[in-house]
Scaffold this motif. Structure first.
Motif, PDB file in Angstrom:
ATOM      1  N   SER A  25       0.853  -1.189   0.000  1.00 19.60           N
ATOM      2  CA  SER A  25       0.000   0.000   0.000  1.00 19.60           C
ATOM      3  C   SER A  25       0.889   1.239   0.000  1.00 19.60           C
ATOM      4  O   SER A  25       2.080   1.170   0.261  1.00 19.60           O
ATOM      5  N   GLY A  26       0.272   2.370  -0.280  1.00 20.06           N
ATOM      6  CA  GLY A  26       1.025   3.614  -0.357  1.00 20.06           C
ATOM      7  C   GLY A  26       1.325   3.960  -1.809  1.00 20.06           C
ATOM      8  O   GLY A  26       0.453   3.892  -2.659  1.00 20.06           O
ATOM      9  N   SER A  27       2.556   4.272  -2.091  1.00 20.87           N
ATOM     10  CA  SER A  27       2.952   4.690  -3.445  1.00 20.87           C
ATOM     11  C   SER A  27       3.161   3.487  -4.347  1.00 20.87           C
ATOM     12  O   SER A  27       4.235   3.266  -4.911  1.00 20.87           O
ATOM     13  N   THR A  28       2.119   2.703  -4.512  1.00 19.61           N
ATOM     14  CA  THR A  28       2.240   1.447  -5.271  1.00 19.61           C
ATOM     15  C   THR A  28       2.456   1.669  -6.757  1.00 19.61           C
ATOM     16  O   THR A  28       2.899   0.766  -7.453  1.00 19.61           O
ATOM     17  N   PHE A  29       2.179   2.882  -7.257  1.00 22.04           N
ATOM     18  CA  PHE A  29       2.388   3.172  -8.668  1.00 22.04           C
ATOM     19  C   PHE A  29       3.862   3.062  -9.039  1.00 22.04           C
ATOM     20  O   PHE A  29       4.219   2.901 -10.203  1.00 22.04           O
ATOM     21  N   SER A  30       4.736   3.169  -8.041  1.00 20.38           N
ATOM     22  CA  SER A  30       6.178   3.156  -8.306  1.00 20.38           C
ATOM     23  C   SER A  30       6.796   1.758  -8.208  1.00 20.38           C
ATOM     24  O   SER A  30       7.991   1.593  -8.406  1.00 20.38           O
ATOM     25  N   ILE A  31       5.973   0.754  -7.946  1.00 22.27           N
ATOM     26  CA  ILE A  31       6.500  -0.614  -7.812  1.00 22.27           C
ATOM     27  C   ILE A  31       6.859  -1.174  -9.177  1.00 22.27           C
ATOM     28  O   ILE A  31       6.071  -1.116 -10.112  1.00 22.27           O
ATOM     29  N   ILE A  32       8.053  -1.738  -9.289  1.00 19.58           N
ATOM     30  CA  ILE A  32       8.454  -2.386 -10.539  1.00 19.58           C
ATOM     31  C   ILE A  32       8.608  -3.889 -10.375  1.00 19.58           C
ATOM     32  O   ILE A  32       8.589  -4.621 -11.366  1.00 19.58           O
ATOM     33  N   SER A  33       8.786  -4.341  -9.144  1.00 16.39           N
ATOM     34  CA  SER A  33       8.822  -5.788  -8.933  1.00 16.39           C
ATOM     35  C   SER A  33       8.496  -6.097  -7.474  1.00 16.39           C
ATOM     36  O   SER A  33       8.677  -5.259  -6.588  1.00 16.39           O
ATOM     37  N   MET A  34       8.001  -7.307  -7.264  1.00 19.26           N
ATOM     38  CA  MET A  34       7.714  -7.798  -5.916  1.00 19.26           C
ATOM     39  C   MET A  34       8.337  -9.173  -5.794  1.00 19.26           C
ATOM     40  O   MET A  34       8.331  -9.959  -6.756  1.00 19.26           O
TER      41      MET A  34
END
Length: 116
Positions: A25-34
């Motif tokens: 959660s939070g700034s999830t738009f910036s996630i590139i990988s998990m």
């Protein structure tokens, strides 16, 4: 800033299955990988599996064919389906998120214990 909550760990017999979840959660738009890492007592933290935004996956040799990582991009949740568990899979499992800024966030960890 991305916050991570992991769930799904526990105690299972060898040969059994578990599914871990990692909710971001939070700034999830910036996630590139998990991804998922694990650390057993007395050992270094090691990569288990990673999935990118476009669905590309990477697995540790020790879990190939037994573990499956998937991701719900709409919900920002990554899953780790663990099958045919072995005693050597016992560890604390951590979710890791890589952001576009090259920063990363870690979850608090969830214990997986496999009894032989």
């Amino acid at each position: 800033q991305v916050q991570i909550v992991e769930s799904g760990g526990g105690l299972v017999q060898a040969g059994g299955s578990l599914r871990l979840s990692c909710a971001a959660s939070g700034s999830t738009f910036s996630i590139i990988s998990m991804g998922w890492y694990r650390q057993a007592p007395g050992k270094s933290r090691e990569l288990v599996a990673v999935i990118t935004n476009n669905g590309r996956t990477t697995y540790a040799d020790s879990v190939k064919g037994r573990f499956d990582i998937s991701r719900d991009n709409a919900k920002n949740i990554a899953y780790l389906e663990m099958n045919l568990l072995k005693a050597e899979d016992t560890a604390v499992y951590y979710c890791n998120v890589i952001l576009s800024s090259s920063r990363s966030s870690w979850g608090q960890g969830t214990q997986v214990t496999v009894s032989s």
